[in-house]
Motif scaffolding. Sequence first.
Motif, mmCIF file in Angstrom:
data_model
loop_
_atom_site.group_PDB
_atom_site.id
_atom_site.type_symbol
_atom_site.label_atom_id
_atom_site.label_comp_id
_atom_site.label_asym_id
_atom_site.label_seq_id
_atom_site.Cartn_x
_atom_site.Cartn_y
_atom_site.Cartn_z
ATOM 1 N N ASP A 206 -28.519 21.677 -1.135
ATOM 2 C CA ASP A 206 -29.517 20.591 -1.559
ATOM 3 C C ASP A 206 -30.721 20.021 -1.919
ATOM 4 O OD1 ASP A 206 -26.696 19.952 -2.462
ATOM 5 O OD2 ASP A 206 -26.057 18.321 -2.034
ATOM 6 N N SER A 207 -30.545 20.614 -0.576
ATOM 7 C CA SER A 207 -32.763 20.773 -0.271
ATOM 8 C C SER A 207 -33.350 21.325 -1.034
ATOM 9 C CB SER A 207 -32.455 20.795 0.905
ATOM 10 O OG SER A 207 -31.900 19.494 1.748
ATOM 11 N N ALA B 275 -32.399 10.703 -0.300
ATOM 12 C CA ALA B 275 -31.371 11.685 -1.659
ATOM 13 C C ALA B 275 -30.092 11.563 -1.820
ATOM 14 C CB ALA B 275 -31.723 13.205 -0.952
ATOM 15 N N CYS B 276 -29.310 11.530 0.023
ATOM 16 C CA CYS B 276 -27.763 10.725 -0.426
ATOM 17 C C CYS B 276 -27.971 9.517 -0.855
ATOM 18 C CB CYS B 276 -28.267 10.840 1.576
ATOM 19 S SG CYS B 276 -26.072 10.404 2.601
ATOM 20 N N GLN C 219 -28.607 8.222 -3.521
ATOM 21 C CA GLN C 219 -29.539 8.573 -4.489
ATOM 22 C C GLN C 219 -28.556 9.572 -4.948
ATOM 23 O OE1 GLN C 219 -33.250 9.344 -4.150
ATOM 24 N NE2 GLN C 219 -33.937 7.773 -4.298
ATOM 25 N N GLY C 220 -27.368 10.337 -3.823
ATOM 26 C CA GLY C 220 -26.648 10.954 -4.691
ATOM 27 C C GLY C 220 -27.118 12.498 -4.924
ATOM 28 N N ARG C 221 -28.292 12.729 -4.681
ATOM 29 C CA ARG C 221 -28.833 14.069 -4.746
ATOM 30 C C ARG C 221 -27.550 14.836 -3.194
ATOM 31 N NH1 ARG C 221 -33.898 13.878 -4.517
ATOM 32 N NH2 ARG C 221 -33.376 11.857 -3.644
ATOM 33 N N TYR C 222 -28.165 14.310 -2.665
ATOM 34 C CA TYR C 222 -27.890 15.466 -0.807
ATOM 35 C C TYR C 222 -26.312 15.065 -0.770
ATOM 36 C CZ TYR C 222 -28.598 16.744 3.743
ATOM 37 O OH TYR C 222 -28.817 17.830 4.080
ATOM 38 N N ARG C 223 -25.471 15.977 -0.456
ATOM 39 C CA ARG C 223 -24.000 15.790 0.631
ATOM 40 C C ARG C 223 -24.168 16.454 1.799
ATOM 41 N NH1 ARG C 223 -20.832 17.604 -4.885
ATOM 42 N NH2 ARG C 223 -21.642 15.627 -6.264
#
Lengths: 282, 282
Positions: free
Chosen positions: A275-276, B244-245, B247-251
């Motif tokens: 994801d990064s 990012a988390c 904003q839903g861009r990182y899990r």
Amino acid sequence: MEKKDNDYGLENLLLSSNCLSCEVDPYDGIIVDPSCLPTDVNSFIDSLHDSLALWKSQERKGVWLKLPTENANLVFPAIEAGFVYHHAEPNYVMLTYWIPEVPCTLPSNASHQVGVGAFVLNEEGQVLAVQEKNGPLQGSGVWKMPTGLVNQGEDVHEGAVREVKEETGIDTEFLEVIGFRQGHQVLFEKSDIFFLCVLRPLSMTILKQDTEIEAAQWMDLEKFACQPFVQNSMLRKMVDMCMACTQGRYRGFGTRAFHAGSERMPSYFYYNVHDSMEKSIP
Amino acid sequence: MEKKDNDYGLENLLLSSNCLSCEVDPYDGIIVDPSCLPTDVNSFIDSLHDSLALWKSQERKGVWLKLPTENANLVFPAIEAGFVYHHAEPNYVMLTYWIPEVPCTLPSNASHQVGVGAFVLNEEGQVLAVQEKNGPLQGSGVWKMPTGLVNQGEDVHEGAVREVKEETGIDTEFLEVIGFRQGHQVLFEKSDIFFLCVLRPLSMTILKQDTEIEAAQWMDLEKFACQPFVQNSMLRKMVDMCMACTQGRYRGFGTRAFHAGSERMPSYFYYNVHDSMEKSIP
């Protein structure tokens, strides 16, 4: 002690050099120098008495008294003087004394063991499986993935690679932490954290360790996953996710080394490197 | 002792009841009963001597001797008899004696502290930030996320929620573990693992804790992330991924409770609940 005499008494204590050799820490605590302890019990009792009087007058906070094995005769007098055990390692016991009236804020002892489990799948779809010689699974015929505790000072990814090598002789490369489980009251009232890792095999020839491992083999994944033992819901979940990871359907945490300015050794941060948009650096 | 006399001597030892009260553990080790220890030093020395002779003849492995604080007078004679420290808690010290000729395989003491850091972002894009009263950042003006050690027996997600509540009075819900960092030689030669967590705020009014926290506020995220302190590469990475988390861009890893048949309490497994097509159960 009368107020008038207090300073004079203190002065005497400071000058008498009957106090224990020590240094002041950044939290206004006292660290006794373990290399300068009196070996004679009565001298120790006298020095400790004078030292505590001095430290109290100085409004110090916590006192750290490390007693190496060769000073074990001083443990009892220290306890009698009001010290409590803090922690111990094979060659010493650490005792503390909290001076202020407010509750003790000294950091507590280490609370967790850290374990690793290693899922190693080869290109023929076989998983590396072992049977244990000792412990609760002894004689059960259960095939499990290699597991073990990380050593003092060892990183999680190193521990996983080492355990696989030790138990089976197989060389591996760390890929990802799939997840982790925290357990409590595992050993001596302590907790543990178990990191489930996926590794890529770099060799194929098994060389079994004899003291802990009864048997080791490359095992058909289907057969491994169908064992009744694996149907325990959490274990089943773990195996399913390991399989999903090797098929690219699941993303765990890879790791990357970071160098802080003041540290010689890198520290590892484990995170979702996919994801990064970064590659893992094992 | 002559071979011929061995059995007879053993019989005597067994019958004499001069041995320490104990039980045999599943690893063929001996656990001495700490509630039946002789309080008199000489009686203890005699009993320990006879007990060790018996256990050696029985080919036992490790001996566990737990000495509560009230038996601190027995520490020195135990050390003189060849015991070594294993670990200690405030009210006792545990000593061990390894009988076989082969290297000791007794499990080692807990090796890690477990810490949590909490990234809490409100709907106005402000992050919950604190300044610490003690420690290396004292007086530096640095705003950081609430952090702390998990308590004995406490789960990681609980520890994160508790620390935020204690330091700032804010109620939160645990969302995800973003990643974790392992450090070594942090305290008393021990290591630590720091879990970086993202939490959702459930309340807004800050009630600062006074003993550890100098100041607490909801802080503009941009301002928080621009602090020179945060430009340290690992910390910067951590903050970026927290953002990012949210904003839903990182899990990261959510958590789910599993009940094993024999356990009353659930165990938590932390994993990538998104990739597993499941909802997290905080």
